[in-house]
Every structure is written in structure tokens, then in C-alpha cells.
Scaffold this motif. Structure first.
Motif, PDB file in Angstrom:
ATOM      1  N   PHE A 151       0.831  -1.209   0.000  1.00  0.00           N
ATOM      2  CA  PHE A 151       0.000   0.000   0.000  1.00  0.00           C
ATOM      3  C   PHE A 151       0.864   1.257   0.000  1.00  0.00           C
ATOM      4  N   ASN A 152       1.940   1.241   0.781  1.00  0.00           N
ATOM      5  CA  ASN A 152       2.808   2.410   0.875  1.00  0.00           C
ATOM      6  C   ASN A 152       3.459   2.760  -0.456  1.00  0.00           C
ATOM      7  N   ILE A 153       3.628   1.763  -1.325  1.00  0.00           N
ATOM      8  CA  ILE A 153       4.152   2.028  -2.666  1.00  0.00           C
ATOM      9  C   ILE A 153       3.036   2.481  -3.596  1.00  0.00           C
ATOM     10  N   ILE A 154       1.931   1.762  -3.574  1.00  0.00           N
ATOM     11  CA  ILE A 154       0.843   2.045  -4.511  1.00  0.00           C
ATOM     12  C   ILE A 154       0.187   3.393  -4.234  1.00  0.00           C
ATOM     13  N   VAL A 155       0.174   3.821  -2.961  1.00  0.00           N
ATOM     14  CA  VAL A 155      -0.441   5.116  -2.616  1.00  0.00           C
ATOM     15  C   VAL A 155       0.356   6.279  -3.216  1.00  0.00           C
ATOM     16  N   GLN A 156       1.547   5.986  -3.710  1.00  0.00           N
ATOM     17  CA  GLN A 156       2.312   7.011  -4.414  1.00  0.00           C
ATOM     18  C   GLN A 156       1.566   7.527  -5.638  1.00  0.00           C
ATOM     19  N   ALA A 157       0.614   6.732  -6.141  1.00  0.00           N
ATOM     20  CA  ALA A 157      -0.183   7.176  -7.283  1.00  0.00           C
ATOM     21  C   ALA A 157      -0.900   8.487  -6.967  1.00  0.00           C
ATOM     22  N   GLY A 158      -1.250   8.702  -5.706  1.00  0.00           N
ATOM     23  CA  GLY A 158      -1.869   9.960  -5.315  1.00  0.00           C
ATOM     24  C   GLY A 158      -0.908  11.129  -5.468  1.00  0.00           C
ATOM     25  N   ALA A 159       0.343  10.926  -5.052  1.00  0.00           N
ATOM     26  CA  ALA A 159       1.353  11.971  -5.209  1.00  0.00           C
ATOM     27  C   ALA A 159       1.632  12.235  -6.688  1.00  0.00           C
ATOM     28  N   ILE A 160       1.611  11.184  -7.491  1.00  0.00           N
ATOM     29  CA  ILE A 160       1.793  11.340  -8.939  1.00  0.00           C
ATOM     30  C   ILE A 160       0.663  12.185  -9.522  1.00  0.00           C
ATOM     31  N   ALA A 161      -0.556  11.890  -9.107  1.00  0.00           N
ATOM     32  CA  ALA A 161      -1.710  12.645  -9.618  1.00  0.00           C
ATOM     33  C   ALA A 161      -1.595  14.121  -9.278  1.00  0.00           C
ATOM     34  N   ALA A 162      -1.084  14.423  -8.086  1.00  0.00           N
ATOM     35  CA  ALA A 162      -0.942  15.820  -7.673  1.00  0.00           C
ATOM     36  C   ALA A 162       0.012  16.572  -8.596  1.00  0.00           C
ATOM     37  N   VAL A 163       1.158  15.967  -8.900  1.00  0.00           N
ATOM     38  CA  VAL A 163       2.134  16.623  -9.772  1.00  0.00           C
ATOM     39  C   VAL A 163       1.619  16.706 -11.203  1.00  0.00           C
ATOM     40  N   LEU A 164       0.914  15.685 -11.653  1.00  0.00           N
ATOM     41  CA  LEU A 164       0.312  15.745 -12.989  1.00  0.00           C
ATOM     42  C   LEU A 164      -0.634  16.931 -13.107  1.00  0.00           C
ATOM     43  N   GLY A 165      -1.385  17.193 -12.041  1.00  0.00           N
ATOM     44  CA  GLY A 165      -2.291  18.326 -12.058  1.00  0.00           C
ATOM     45  C   GLY A 165      -1.574  19.659 -12.003  1.00  0.00           C
ATOM     46  N   LEU A 166      -0.579  19.768 -11.105  1.00  0.00           N
ATOM     47  CA  LEU A 166       0.115  21.040 -10.927  1.00  0.00           C
ATOM     48  C   LEU A 166       1.014  21.383 -12.110  1.00  0.00           C
ATOM     49  N   TYR A 167       1.578  20.362 -12.746  1.00  0.00           N
ATOM     50  CA  TYR A 167       2.495  20.582 -13.868  1.00  0.00           C
ATOM     51  C   TYR A 167       1.891  20.082 -15.185  1.00  0.00           C
ATOM     52  N   ARG A 168       0.587  20.202 -15.324  1.00  0.00           N
ATOM     53  CA  ARG A 168      -0.098  19.676 -16.499  1.00  0.00           C
ATOM     54  C   ARG A 168       0.368  20.351 -17.794  1.00  0.00           C
ATOM     55  N   GLN A 169       0.717  21.625 -17.720  1.00  0.00           N
ATOM     56  CA  GLN A 169       1.187  22.295 -18.932  1.00  0.00           C
ATOM     57  C   GLN A 169       2.523  21.726 -19.382  1.00  0.00           C
TER      58      GLN A 169
END
Length: 279
Positions: A49-67
Motif C-alpha cells: 500500500f505504501n508504494i501504490i499510494v504514491q499514485a496519489g502523489a503522482i496525480a498531484a504533480v500531474l495536475g500542478l504541472y499539467r502544462q
């Protein structure tokens, strides 16, 4: 694992993934405090879980750096030369971890996922950041190269530095940002390249761990706690990233170095006193 325990772990992951303080070290500590390492089956599921929950952190950066991400996608499609070049530099920086991660994953998990290796890595990282902060003292934070100016040599050096973060407690963000400073990037650019490289590295780790133990993890923990953890990681990571870029530009790495030294000293004292027996 209950939904609120998953939320706590998700928030800890999101807050620490992109800060140079070691998300792995903080997750190991949080897991122990929540009593999630008593049962071997639960501990294995929570580790996944501690590895897979990284997907949330990935989603955050995808949103903030979408351009920027959109620019790289256009580049890979042949419609943006600058985006294509940056995408290739990220791939080059990822390759050392892609090779060494597969080769060293099992030995690292057997020998380094333990209290004293984590504490040693926290302390060593703190000293490293204080040293870099001293070296950069007086530097003009506006000076230095931008992300678009990274070349292959710089990308590979940052990539090999990232491999050192396979030692739990070291911090992937710390190693990539320190290496980015050393090759001449300005603070904002160093943070951005670290975040973008995290998309590739964390994404690969998440997919790999999902394929290895995702089914067993869902069966052991349930789908709802995992979803709650992912939401917590996404929101907290977005807040942490926006705050960190401003803080790093104004204050540098020294505060994080002192924090790591203090945390390692507290943990060592608690273990030696017997308070954290079984950590």
C-alpha cells in the motif's frame, strides 16, 4: 487496516514524497505507531500500500504541472521540440534507477528496511543538505540553469544520484535536488525536474508493485481504505509541492537538514531507551 489509518498513511506519503525528508522513513515510522507491523500478512499488505499510494502523489504533480506534461506529450508526438528534449532527458535520468532498482530491490528490502539503516540515512542526508546549504550560501537564487537547459550529462548525474535514495531514509527528492544544484540548476528548476522525474520513477514503482502484490493487498486491506489513502495522498502532495517550491527558493535546504538530524536523534534515543521496542 481501517480507512482512517489508510488516510493517515496517505497524508504522510503526500506530505513527504516531494520534500527532502524521506517518505519511506516517515511511512515506516507511521506504520509502527499505528501498530500495522505486528501481523506479517498485514505488514506485507501495508508495505505494498505504501508504494501504490504514491499514485496519489503522482496525480498531484500531474495536475500542478499539467502544462509541462502536455508539452512533453506533444514533444513525443513530434509537435514540440523543447518538450521532446525534456522528455528524453527525464527518460535518461530514470534509466539508472530502472536497472539498479530491479537488481537491488530484494537485497535492499531484506537488509535496509530496519530502524538503524533508516536512522543512519536520515542523519547522513541531514549532514549532506547542511553541507550543500553552506556551499550555496550567498548564491543568487535567480542564477543557474533552467529545466530546458538540462543536457544528457546532467540528466544522468541526477539519475545516478536518485539511485542512492533506494536506501530507505535517504529521500529521492533530496538526492535529485542536491544533484540538480551541483550540476548548476536554480532552485525552482531543481525542484521541478525532481518532481517530473518522480512522475516516471514513482509511476514505474507503482505499476511494478501493483503487478506483484496488488491483488493480495486489496484482498487483505479492502478497496475503500486504499481509495481513501489515495485521495489523502493526492490532496496533501498538492499542498506540499506548492509550499515547498516557495520555501526552497527563499530558505534553501538547511531547515530540512536540521529537521532530519533532529528526527534521527529522537528516533535513536527512543529505540535505545526501549520506548520504541519492535520498531
Amino acid at each position: 487496516m481501517t480507512w482512517y489509518e489508510a488516510l493517515i498513511l496517505g497524508i504522510v506519503e503526500g506530505l513527504t514524497e516531494y520534500l527532502p525528508v524521506s517518505s519511506t522513513g516517515h511511512l515506516i515510522l507511521t506504520q509502527w505507531l499505528l501498530g500495522l507491523n505486528a501481523d506479517p500478512q498485514t505488514e506485507a499488505a501495508v508495505n505494498s500500500f505504501n508504494i501504490i499510494v504514491q499514485a496519489g502523489a503522482i496525480a498531484a504533480v500531474l495536475g500542478l504541472y499539467r502544462q509541462r506534461v502536455g508539452q512533453m506529450i506533444r514533444g513525443l508526438l513530434g509537435r514540440d521540440e523543447e518538450g521532446r528534449r525534456l522528455a528524453l532527458m527525464l527518460i535518461a535520468a530514470f534509466m539508472p534507477a530502472a536497472v539498479l532498482g530491479v537488481l537491488l530491490a530484494d537485497p535492499i528490502e531484506r537488509h535496509l528496511f530496519a530502524p538503524w539503516p533508516v536512522i543512519a540515512a536520515l542523519a547522513a542526508g541531514g549532514l549532506l543538505m547542511l553541507g550543500v546549504a553552506r556551499w550555496r550560501r550567498g548564491a543568487d537564487e535567480a542564477d543557474g540553469k533552467e529545466v530546458e537547459q538540462i543536457d544528457l550529462r546532467m540528466a544522468l548525474l541526477i539519475g545516478f544520484a536518485q539511485c542512492l535514495a533506494m536506501w530507505p531514509g535517504t529521500s529521492r527528492s533530496m538526492m535529485t535536488i542536491v544533484a540538480a544544484f551541483l550540476v548548476g540548476l536554480r532552485p525552482r528548476a531543481a525542484a521541478e525536474f525532481s518532481f517530473l522525474l518522480g512522475l516516471v520513477t514513482l509511476g514505474a514503482a507503482t505499476v511494478y508493485k501493483s503487478a506483484q502484490g496488488g491483488t493480495q493487498m486489496v484482498e487483505q486491506l479492502g478497496a475503500f481504505p486504499i481509495l481513501v489513502g489515495l485521495v489523502g495522498a493526492t490532496v496533501s502532495a498538492a499542498l506540499a509541492v506548492k509550499w515547498f517550491v516557495r520555501f526552497l527558493t527563499r530558505n534553501g535546504l538547511a531547515p530540512f537538514g536540521w529537521y532530519r538530524l533532529a528526527l534521527s536523534a529522537v528516533l535513536a534515543g527512543l529505540i535505545l531507551s526501549g520506548v520504541m521496542e519492535g520498531f
